[in-house]
Every structure is written in C-alpha cells, then in structure tokens.
Design an enzyme around this catalytic site. Structure first.
Site, PDB file in Angstrom:
ATOM      1  N   GLY A 144      -3.496   9.720   7.434  1.00 48.70           N
ATOM      2  CA  GLY A 144      -5.012   9.524   8.510  1.00 48.70           C
ATOM      3  C   GLY A 144      -4.026  10.546   9.262  1.00 48.70           C
ATOM      4  N   GLY A 145      -5.276  10.245  10.595  1.00 42.95           N
ATOM      5  CA  GLY A 145      -4.309  10.363  12.075  1.00 42.95           C
ATOM      6  C   GLY A 145      -3.132   9.693  12.369  1.00 42.95           C
ATOM      7  N   ASP A 166     -15.361   1.500  13.283  1.00 44.73           N
ATOM      8  CA  ASP A 166     -15.301   2.889  12.709  1.00 44.73           C
ATOM      9  C   ASP A 166     -15.674   2.034  10.776  1.00 44.73           C
ATOM     10  OD1 ASP A 166     -14.463   5.091  11.064  1.00 44.73           O
ATOM     11  OD2 ASP A 166     -13.001   5.119  11.267  1.00 44.73           O
ATOM     12  N   LYS A 175       1.946   1.288   6.234  1.00 51.13           N
ATOM     13  CA  LYS A 175       1.001   2.381   6.874  1.00 51.13           C
ATOM     14  C   LYS A 175       2.164   2.750   8.189  1.00 51.13           C
ATOM     15  CE  LYS A 175      -3.333   2.060   7.592  1.00 51.13           C
ATOM     16  NZ  LYS A 175      -4.882   1.488   8.547  1.00 51.13           N
ATOM     17  N   ILE A 186      -0.377   6.827  -0.727  1.00 51.11           N
ATOM     18  CA  ILE A 186      -1.581   6.838  -1.374  1.00 51.11           C
ATOM     19  C   ILE A 186      -2.540   7.571  -0.556  1.00 51.11           C
ATOM     20  CG2 ILE A 186      -0.812   5.141  -2.826  1.00 51.11           C
ATOM     21  CD1 ILE A 186      -1.524   3.174  -0.837  1.00 51.11           C
ATOM     22  N   GLY A 237      -0.587   8.753  11.034  1.00 45.66           N
ATOM     23  CA  GLY A 237       0.268   8.607   9.656  1.00 45.66           C
ATOM     24  C   GLY A 237       0.445   8.937   8.036  1.00 45.66           C
ATOM     25  N   LYS A 238       1.282   8.123   7.734  1.00 48.16           N
ATOM     26  CA  LYS A 238       0.875   8.036   5.833  1.00 48.16           C
ATOM     27  C   LYS A 238       0.851   6.371   5.743  1.00 48.16           C
ATOM     28  CE  LYS A 238       3.168  11.867   5.322  1.00 48.16           C
ATOM     29  NZ  LYS A 238       4.170  13.324   4.315  1.00 48.16           N
ATOM     30  N   VAL A 239       0.425   6.233   4.410  1.00 44.27           N
ATOM     31  CA  VAL A 239      -0.232   5.331   3.895  1.00 44.27           C
ATOM     32  C   VAL A 239       0.774   5.093   2.550  1.00 44.27           C
ATOM     33  CG1 VAL A 239      -1.645   3.469   2.961  1.00 44.27           C
ATOM     34  CG2 VAL A 239      -1.984   4.576   4.638  1.00 44.27           C
TER      35      VAL A 239
END
Ligand SMILES: *[C@@H]1O[C@H](CO)[C@@H](O)[C@H](O)[C@H]1NC(C)=O
Ligand SMILES: *[C@@H]1O[C@H](CO)[C@@H](O)[C@H](O)[C@H]1NC(C)=O
Ligand SMILES: *[C@@H]1O[C@H](CO)[C@@H](O)[C@H](O)[C@H]1NC(C)=O
Ligand SMILES: *[C@@H]1O[C@H](CO)[C@@H](O)[C@H](O)[C@H]1NC(C)=O
Ligand SMILES: *[C@@H]1O[C@H](CO)[C@@H](O)[C@H](O)[C@H]1NC(C)=O
Ligand SMILES: *[C@@H]1O[C@H](CO)[C@@H](O)[C@H](O)[C@H]1NC(C)=O
Ligand SMILES: *[C@@H]1O[C@H](CO)[C@@H](O)[C@H](O)[C@H]1NC(C)=O
Ligand SMILES: *[C@@H]1O[C@H](CO)[C@@H](O)[C@H](O)[C@H]1NC(C)=O
Ligand SMILES: *[C@@H]1O[C@H](CO)[C@@H](O)[C@H](O)[C@H]1NC(C)=O
Length: 831
Positions: free
Chosen positions: A500-501, A615, A519, A497, A503-505
């Site tokens: 990002g930097g 962030d 994550k 879904i 890895g994957k979610v």
C-alpha cells in the site's frame, strides 16, 4: 512464568470446579482425592489428598495405581489428570459423614492410554447405596460429572463396578457437603397446580448450569465451587436476545435467593429479549438442552430485574417446552417491592418425552406492557427415576451389571451433554486467557528493549499540544526489531501479502507460533509518522472483537512497523468478486455486515470521542477463519486540536467510490461519512461488483449511483449478485436495501447512525431467518432511527469472540484508491 502459572491454574480451576472456602459456607465434609497419586495435589486453596492416604477409605479388589506420567504431557493438563486409579473388580470408597444431608459427588474422568490400560475402553457402573449414578459408562474425552445426594446415614459409599471383561477408573473424586437450604423439598410441577414434594429424597445429576448474559463463573468465584457457563451456545435465534450486566445492582433480600444459591455474578447479568424498541415485538427467547428421555428434571430459574428503572414495569412469560410455567410474571410482587432483588423458581418437569428440553421466555400479553423478558441464570438437574437410578435402566444392585446395551447408548448422550456444558465454558475462558497471556509473554520478553529504541524523531512534532508524545510509552506493545525480522524471515519478499501507500505488508509468525500481519512503513515516508503514532494509540485503546487487534509495533532504527493479528480469510472484497473464492451465502454476508457494523459502531461510540474511520470499504473489512468480520486499517492520523465543533475539517482522504459527497464538498468530516461509505459497502455486498468499474457502460460505472437508481425504483432485485437470486427473502432484501439507501442520503444529518444501521441489519437477518412473524414484518420499515444502548454487550460476550487470526489489509490495490497512506482515523468532538 508467573503468567503461565496463573493461566494454568485458571484453566485448571475453570475445568475442575475447585472451591476456595473463603466464602461463608464451610462444608462439614470435604473429601478431595487425587486418585492414583502418591502425593497431595494442591489446586488453588484446595488440597486433593494423595490416594494412598485415602486408602483406608477404600475396600477394593484388584485395584492398582496407574501412572500416566508419559501419557499426559501437556503442561496445561491438570495434575489431577496425571494419575488414575484403576479398578479391575468391584471396589468401594466409604466416606465417614460427619453431617447428614445433601453432598456433592464430583467425579473426574480423563481417558488416556496407560501401558496396559486404554481408559477409553473402560466400561463400568458407579453407584451409591441408594442410587445408580452411572451405568455401563465409558469415557471418550475429559468429563467431570457432578451429582448431589442426600446422605441419611453416617457414611456414604461410592462403588465402582467394572462391566464384564472390562475395568473402571477415576482420576479424582470429591465428596463435599452442600448447604441444606440449597434444594428445598418442594417445587412447582409443570402442567400441574399441585406442585412437587420430596426433592430432599432425590439424587440429582447436573445437566446444565448457565450464567445468562455473562461470562463463565468458575468454581473459584462461586459460593459453592460450581462452574457456571455462558448461555450463548444453547441459545436458539441469537439475534433475538441481548445481554445486560449490572452486577452492583443485585440485592439479596428475605424471601428471595441467597448468595449460596447463586452469587451476584449470576444475578447481575441476564439475557434479555431484544425487542428493539418495537412495542409490537412478540417472540420468545429460547434455549435448548440435550437430556435423556424418561427422566424428570428439576429446572431452576434465577431472576433479578436489573433492566427496569422502576418496579412493576417488567411482565413476562416463562415456558418449559410448550408448557407455560409463569404467566405475566412480575418479580416485584414476589420480593416485597425491592427492585433488582435476587429470586429463583424451581420446576420439576414430567418425564422427558424427547432428548431435548427447551426453556423459553417471552413477553406478557397484558395490555399496555412493553414487550420484554429476562433470565439471569438457569440450572437443569436430572432426577433419579423410581429405581433410584440416574442412568438408563440401571438398578441399585450393581453386581447385576451384565450387558445393558441400551443403557450404554443413553449414558453416552448424558456424558456428551455434561462435557459439552463444561467444555464450552472452559474453551471460552481458555482462549481468552491464552490471548492475553500471549501478549503478556511477548511484552515480558521484550521489555528489556528500549522503549523508543533509539528513535531519533520527536513524537508529536507534527501536531501541537504534544498529544501524541505519550502514546508510544505503551511498552506493552513494543516489539524489538530483531523479533520482527525473525517473524518475517528478514522481510522475505515472498512473504509479502500486500502493498500500500504506506509500505508493504508481510505475513509473519512469532516464535510462539502466533500468525501475524506485519505492516512496514516506508522509512522515507516522514509523512507516515503521525499516522503511525495514531494507529498505535488508537489500536491499543480500542479493543473490540470486530476491530483488528494490534499485537505490537516497532519504532527502532527509524522503522515504523505495526504488527496485527493475522486474518485467515483475507478481505471481504476478495470474497465478493475477482478472487475465485466460493460465493458467500446471504446469511454469511449479513453476518459479515453486522460484524463490521458493530466494529464501526464501537469506533463511533465506544469512547468519549467519536472516532471516524475515514476509509470504510470492503478491502478494509477482514475475515477470520470463521468468516467473522473485523474492521481493519483504521488509520494513521488523527486531528490534534479538540475544537468545539461537530465536525473535523481536514483534507479529503478516503477511497474513490466510497467517498461521502458531503465530505467531499464541504471537507467536513463526521461519523456520517463512515455511514455513507458503509452504505456503499452494503450495495457492494449485495451486488458483488467493484464500486467503480470503468469497463461498464457509463450509468453503471459507479455502484452507489447505479444501485440507488434501482433501489428508488423498488427493483433492487434486478441487480443483485446472480448467485443470491432466489435465496434472499424479499423482506430481508427490502430491509437491507432501505438501510443502504438511508446510509447514502445526500446529507449526513439524514443518514442513520451506525447503531441504527446495525439494528436494521440484524433485523434483515431475522427476516431472512424468518424467526420473526407477523407483526414485525409489517413494521419493518420503521426501524431506522432507533438505537439500543446494549448493542455492544452481546458481541463482547460471545464465546466465539476468541478467534484470533486475521490479515491486515493494504490499501485498495485496484488502482482507484485515492488514499496515499492507510486510511485515516480522526477523533472528532463528542458524538
Ligand atoms: C496431605 O493431605 C492430607 C489431608 O489433607 C494431610 O493430612 C497431609 O498432611 C498432607 N500431606 C502432605 C505431605 O502435605
Ligand atoms: C510414575 O512412573 C515414574 C517412572 O515410571 C516414576 O518415577 C514415578 O514415581 C511414578 N509416579 C507415580 C505417581 O506412581
Ligand atoms: C483406545 O481405545 C479407543 C476406543 O476403543 C480407541 O479408539 C483407541 O484407538 C485406543 N487407543 C490405543 C492407543 O489403543
Ligand atoms: C435428607 O433427607 C432427610 C430425610 O431422611 C430429610 O429430613 C432432610 O431434610 C434431607 N436433607 C436435605 C438437605 O435434603
Ligand atoms: C474471579 O472473579 C474475578 C473478579 O471478577 C476475576 O478477576 C477472576 O479472574 C475470577 N477468577 C476466575 C478463576 O474466574
Ligand atoms: C412462546 O413459546 C410458547 C411455548 O412453546 C408458545 O406457546 C408461544 O406461542 C410462544 N410465543 C411466541 C410469541 O412465539
Ligand atoms: C428417587 O429415589 C428415591 C429413593 O431414593 C425415591 O423415593 C424417589 O421417588 C425417586 N424419584 C423419582 C422421581 O422417582
Ligand atoms: C445383586 O443381585 C445378585 C443376584 O442378582 C445378588 O446375589 C446380590 O446379593 C445382589 N446384591 C445386592 C447388593 O443387592
Ligand atoms: C428506545 O428509544 C428511546 C428513545 O427513542 C431510547 O432512549 C432508548 O435507549 C431506546 N431503547 C432501546 C432498548 O433501544
């Protein structure tokens, strides 16, 4: 297993008002019957007698013992609801009474379908010798009815009379003595100076029993096996109130209340007027309850001044509907000058003229007093009418229960109220428990796996002092790799879904059905290790309903996997633009901003050291299925050394467009950097456009600059989301714009704290809802810079806080993110 059983009993007891009699008062009469059951049923310390043992109490025609062993299958259902006694003719339980006086009568109804009886079709009356308790009653969902009557003879008979061509039923029944002093004979009478005499003769039905500002107090924890539920669902204008809890402060003194009248868990919490440090505040806090017209009600207010620092500081007014019952009420004068002494006041209403009763508290008009008002507990009890009936038009002669259509309708309402009251509390407790249990269950299952699961890296190697070495010893959260594989269908690419930097979610589902976001850190990314550890440490310490919850982590096989609750509605960003979601209303947007502000406020202040998110952006504010906001992705790094400084010097990280210019310039980080970013989010919410949009004309590219320009001109309305045009009250917009503007102040010191921001947003919401009048609107500009210490209490008590899904976000995928890893979390010195 143990947890499950505990949860089960917990649930049962919160629904069933089961007393444990280890509390001072021992009831002389204590009949508990599990109707229809052939065996005793033990719940907590109480034994509900098998029905056949009680049969000598029963004189009945045509009754049978029902058996629902198939109909009620959920293991969460109380054993009391597994069986039922059905009455096909007029039937009577007669209880010998060893001590005359007031007794509870509690009736438990759970309508299910039995082979030859559909309990939802039952229709019947229930009465005692002197009072009709229920007439033409039918049950569509679980209901527990509580009555109290003064028994003046040596026995009490409870008669079940089926309506024509119907039948009656009951799942369980209680007849239990009440201490004499619980209901005195006299009370105040609304709109009268004479007062009401003769309560001892009354039969009552409990309509509401609230623990203001506090959680459910279940029967197990009540001195008289009552159930008290939170007041939130009944509160009108929730922003006008705040909660306070100070249970240890409660004192019982002569002339005041007693532990039997209400335990200290009731007096030790209150709902308080949220005057927001504005000495001109002037509004009421109001609760509303459904009632049956035509009946009088006994309203019992429980008070205990747990908010004042000294005597004679708190003056307020108390209303029932539009009638004032206490003017300039000062608890100090009633209770021989003891602060925080428990006290109660009873009022009898006139016959209700509508199907609602409102109870309000508001500030006193005495000159020079600070606007404040509190209420700690509230009970509303319906009184029998002049026919002795508690129900519709019923009379005591139960055999004349022919067709009473009107009665039925009225009864239906009552049933709904009682049920609602009980269920609200039950659901709240149940959901919370469920969530804890699910975690306990997970950890139980997973504990056999190694704590560090064969990891070869050294914890905390990156930051000296070894501050991080202990964090992964938090075995509660450890999840075996196999379970993660299973949950994500072996990291099925189609379940991704977000990327990002780090890895994957993946979307995933645990084997108990809990939806999660998984994550998975890129195993090559050694850089992510410290961040990984920090996120686990932070998330397992910081638990708040407006922060995404960590469900678990996995560090086996050099994996860095974090498992979060799944957020059904994705990111705030997705709801603002670019995803085709229906546009959010102004109120929804305000509520989301308030939720996120609460989460950040908690990060900044909820712990000994402020935590800086680093962030804050709309892609990191996630929405659950009810659009409740939770702050996500608070990062994977922290500053190790705890230096004596007010800022943290660190490489600039964050997302372009949200970045605090001061932080950028000086590379020094404080909470105010988050405030800046949050200010950008506020404008983003208002304008529904990306914070950086290179396709736009130059002066419009950067939202913060563009919006500030219009805000400074006082024409912010020119650039708001077109779908909001005409739907924002000017005062609300003005407040909101001012708040965002202050957040974007060039220098951190000039920016408000997150607590101030929160207050101002709540205020903007009030202005939008226009529940506040006159004075407040005029003063709306001087709110910045004020902060209440109670900000968190309220949210933590909100029963809706049990919502449990959400999605993890990934880094901003729009291509303008500067963040290489998840956002960063930084601890800085103090606050
Ligand atoms: C069931 O309860 C009754 C009354 O509480 C008690 O007298 C009886 O001994 C109990 N029976 C069993 C089998 O526990
Ligand atoms: C309910 O019915 C089942 C089977 O029909 C029987 O085994 C059980 O003993 C019954 N229980 C009661 C309380 O009657
Ligand atoms: C039981 O009665 C209710 C109310 O009349 C009805 O809605 C429901 O369908 C019935 N259930 C069965 C299984 O007959
Ligand atoms: C019950 O009623 C009697 C009068 O018959 C009265 O004396 C007694 O105080 C009442 N008890 C309670 C607890 O109200
Ligand atoms: C009773 O109160 C204690 C302490 O506040 C709490 O831990 C416990 O869960 C409560 N029990 C129930 C059934 O609410
Ligand atoms: C509070 O409620 C009472 C009763 O409805 C009303 O008379 C009074 O004006 C209200 N006070 C404020 C400040 O709204
Ligand atoms: C309730 O019933 C009693 C008789 O049991 C009667 O004396 C009393 O007046 C009734 N209450 C009201 C409010 O009519
Ligand atoms: C109820 O009323 C019927 C007639 O309407 C009468 O025959 C019966 O005796 C009455 N029962 C009681 C308990 O008063
Ligand atoms: C009100 O302001 C004072 C100082 O300005 C502060 O100490 C106090 O905590 C504030 N109280 C509330 C309820 O906001």
């Amino acid at each position: 297993m143990g947890c499950k059983l505990f949860g089960f009993l917990f649930w049962v007891s919160s629904i069933l008002c089961l007393p444990l009699f280890a509390r001072g008062f021992t009831p002389a009469d204590n009949y508990l019957i599990d109707c229809g059951s052939l065996t005793n049923t033990t719940l907590g310390d109480r034994v509900f007698m098998a029905d056949n043992l009680a049969s000598k109490l029963l004189s009945a025609s045509g009754n049978i013992v029902g058996n629902t062993s198939k109909a009620v299958t959920s293991s969460d259902d109380s054993p009391l609801y597994q069986t039922v006694r059905i009455f096909t003719g007029v039937s009577k339980y007669t209880f010998p009474i060893s001590q005359r006086g007031r007794h509870w009568i509690r009736l438990y109804f759970y309508p299910f379908v039995h082979a030859s009886y559909n309990m939802s079709m039952a229709k019947f009356d229930v009465s005692t010798e002197n009072h009709v308790l229920l007439s033409s009653f039918s049950v569509q969902s679980l209901v527990v009815k509580e009555f109290s009557v003064n028994v003046t003879t040596n026995s009490l008979a409870i008669t079940f009379s089926p309506s024509e061509n119907s039948f009656a039923f009951v799942n369980a029944l209680e007849v239990v003595s009440v201490p004499d002093q619980l209901i005195p004979d006299s009370a105040g009478l609304v709109e009268s100076s004479t007062g009401f005499q003769g309560l001892t003769w009354q039969a009552f039905e409990t309509v509401a029993r609230m623990n203001m500002g506090g959680p459910t107090v279940s029967s197990e924890n009540d001195t008289l096996s009552r159930t008290w539920v939170p007041d939130q669902p009944f509160l009108l204008g929730k922003n006008l109130a705040t909660s306070v809890s100070k249970i240890k402060a409660v004192k019982y003194v002569d002339g005041g209340s007693t532990r039997e009248i209400a335990p200290n868990t009731i007096y030790g919490t209150c709902t308080r007027m949220n005057s927001m440090n504005d000495s001109n505040s002037n509004f009421n806090v109001t609760w509303e309850f459904n009632v049956d017209p035509g009946f009088q009600y006994l309203v019992r207010f429980h008070f205990c001044d747990i908010v004042s620092e000294a005597l004679n500081l708190l003056y307020f007014n108390v209303f029932i509907d539009s009638s004032i019952v206490e003017r300039d009420f000062d608890l100090s004068t009633y209770l021989v000058n003891v602060l925080a002494a428990a006290y109660y006041k009873d009022y009898v209403t006139g016959p209700a003229t509508s199907n609602k009763i409102r109870v309000s508290i508001g500030p006193s008009n005495i000159h020079g007093t600070y606007p404040d008002a509190i209420l700690n507990g509230l009970e509303i009890m319906k009184m029998n009418n002049s026919d002795g009936s508690l129900s519709g038009l019923g009379t005591v002669n139960t055999s004349s229960s022919s067709s009473k259509k009107r009665v039925g309708a009225i009864v239906g309402v009552t049933a709904g109220v009682a049920c609602g009251v009980l269920l609200a509390g039950v659901l709240f407790m149940y959901c919370r428990k469920r969530r804890q249990l699910s975690r306990q269950r997970l950890s139980k299952t997973w504990i056999p796996f190694s704590i560090n699961g064969g990891t070869s890296h050294t914890m905390g190697s990156k930051y000296s002092k070894g501050t991080t070495t202990s964090l992964i010893s938090n075995t509660n959260y450890h999840v075996p790799f196999l379970a993660v594989q299973e949950a994500t269908n072996n990291f099925d690419e189609s379940w991704v879904i977000g990327i990002g930097g780090f890895g994957k979610v993946y979307k995933g589902e645990l084997n108990d059905g809990t939806k999660v976001a998984v994550k998975r850190g890129n195993p090559q990314s050694q850089q992510g290790l410290a961040e990984f550890q920090t996120e686990i440490e932070m998330l397992s310490q910081f638990r708040h309903r407006h922060l995404v919850s960590l469900i678990g982590y996995c560090d086996e096989k050099n994996e860095m996997i974090l498992i979060y609750e799944y957020m059904e509605n994705g990111t705030l960003k997705g709801h603002l633009y670019g995803s085709g979601h229906p546009s959010l209303s102004w109120k929804q947007r305000l509520e989301i901003c308030i939720g996120a502000a609460r989460g950040l406020h908690y990060l900044h202040t909820g712990y000994a050291k402020a935590v800086i998110h680093r962030d804050v952006k709309s892609a990191n504010i996630l929405l659950d299925e009810n659009l409740m906001a939770k702050v996500a992705d608070f990062g994977l790094s922290k500053t190790g050394p705890e230096l004596d400084q007010t800022h943290v010097s660190t490489a600039v990280k964050g997302s372009f467009g949200y970045l605090d210019p001061e932080y950028f310039r000086r590379q020094q980080l404080t909470e105010k950097s988050d405030v800046y970013s949050f200010g950008v989010v506020l404008f983003e919410v208002l304008c529904a456009r990306p914070v950086i949009d290179p396709t736009l004309p130059r002066e419009m590219v950067n939202l913060a600059e563009w919006a500030m320009k219009w805000q400074k001109k006082g024409q912010l309305e020119q650039i708001i989301d077109p779908s909001l045009k005409g739907n924002i009250r000017p005062n609300s917009l003005r407040k909101f714009g001012e708040t965002a503007e202050k957040c974007l102040a060039d220098f951190g010191v000039d920016r408000p704290s997150m607590g101030d921001v929160l207050w101002n947003l709540e205020y903007a919401l009030q202005l939008q809802e226009a529940v506040v009048q006159g004075d407040l609107e005029e003063n709306s500009t001087n709110m910045i810079g004020e902060l209440s210490p109670q900000i968190n209490n309220f949210s933590q008590l909100d029963p809706t806080g049990s919502a449990k899904f959400e999605v993890s976000s990934v880094d901003d995928l729009s291509g303008v993110s500067m963040s290489k890893v998840f956002s960063q979390l930084v601890k800085s010195e103090g606050r």
